[in-house]
Design a protein around this motif. Structure first.
Motif, short mmCIF file in Angstrom:
data_model
loop_
_atom_site.label_atom_id
_atom_site.label_comp_id
_atom_site.label_asym_id
_atom_site.label_seq_id
_atom_site.Cartn_x
_atom_site.Cartn_y
_atom_site.Cartn_z
N ALA A 167 0.67 -1.00 0.09
CA ALA A 167 0.01 -0.04 -0.02
C ALA A 167 0.69 1.24 0.07
O ALA A 167 2.10 1.29 0.46
N ARG A 168 0.26 2.21 -0.40
CA ARG A 168 1.08 3.50 -0.46
C ARG A 168 1.35 4.07 1.05
O ARG A 168 0.56 4.14 1.72
N PRO A 169 2.57 4.28 1.16
CA PRO A 169 2.97 4.65 2.80
C PRO A 169 2.12 6.21 2.83
O PRO A 169 2.05 7.09 2.00
N LYS A 170 1.85 6.35 4.05
CA LYS A 170 1.21 7.52 4.53
C LYS A 170 2.42 8.63 4.50
O LYS A 170 3.78 8.49 4.89
N PRO A 171 2.14 9.96 4.39
CA PRO A 171 3.37 10.87 4.17
C PRO A 171 3.98 10.86 5.72
O PRO A 171 3.25 10.56 6.74
N PRO A 172 5.21 11.31 5.85
CA PRO A 172 5.91 11.53 7.07
C PRO A 172 4.99 12.49 8.01
O PRO A 172 4.52 13.26 7.50
#
Length: 178
Positions: free
Chosen positions: A113-118
């Motif tokens: 899955a697309r990682p969440k922004p930092p």
């Protein structure tokens, strides 16, 4: 059997159709690439996943800021070497077609899955440059407490500016009057 770093390097070189100008160190400690070049340290698979989902300088920045990607060596040298890969010859940001190599990414266990922004990245809502939105941005960047400013500014907490005049007598680098 090829190491993880070698697989990553081969994958990127195949994708980019050019030699990778930096050395890679993968999450398992393996290394590949030019021996005396700056080393990109890929701490985990999420670093590559960030680039897969956001294959521009934003993905690279998010991977670095979040600690998924590190660097050993001269930062400016690394950026200079990577600039042509990110910006190409057009002078505009380019997008690396990471999705085209999905099978290789799967074999490395990178797909996901697309990682969440930092958390360091703020998501601003509302009309651009409205008072509310600008207030949020300013608060996010500057209301960080004195501990941070001591690290950046030193114990004296002095925040100042200077400019260089090009004064010949001082070797070309004179501090101008402010």
């Amino acid at each position: 059997m090829r190491s993880t770093a070698t697989k990553l390097r081969d994958l990127l070189e195949n994708l980019l159709q050019t030699d990778l100008p930096v050395r890679l160190r993968a999450w398992d400690g393996s290394e590949a690439g030019p021996p005396h070049a700056p080393t990109l340290i890929v701490h985990n698979r999420r670093a590559v996943r960030r680039l897969m989902w956001q294959p521009t300088e934003l993905g690279l920045a998010r991977a670095y800021v979040s600690g998924d990607l590190g660097l050993e060596g001269d930062l400016y040298d690394a950026l200079r070497r990577l600039a042509s890969l990110l910006w190409g010859n057009s002078g505009k940001p380019g997008a690396l077609p990471m999705r085209a190599v999905a099978a290789d990414l799967l074999s490395l266990g990178i797909a996901g899955a697309r990682p969440k922004p930092p958390p360091e990245e703020i998501a601003l809502l509302g009309r651009r440059h409205s008072r509310h939105r600008d207030r949020q941005a300013i608060s996010h960047h500057y209301d960080v407490g004195n501990d941070f400013y001591r690290i950046v500014l030193g114990a004296g907490m002095v925040y100042s500016c200077a400019y260089w005049t090009g004064d010949e007598e001082s070797g070309g680098y004179g501090l101008g009057d402010a």
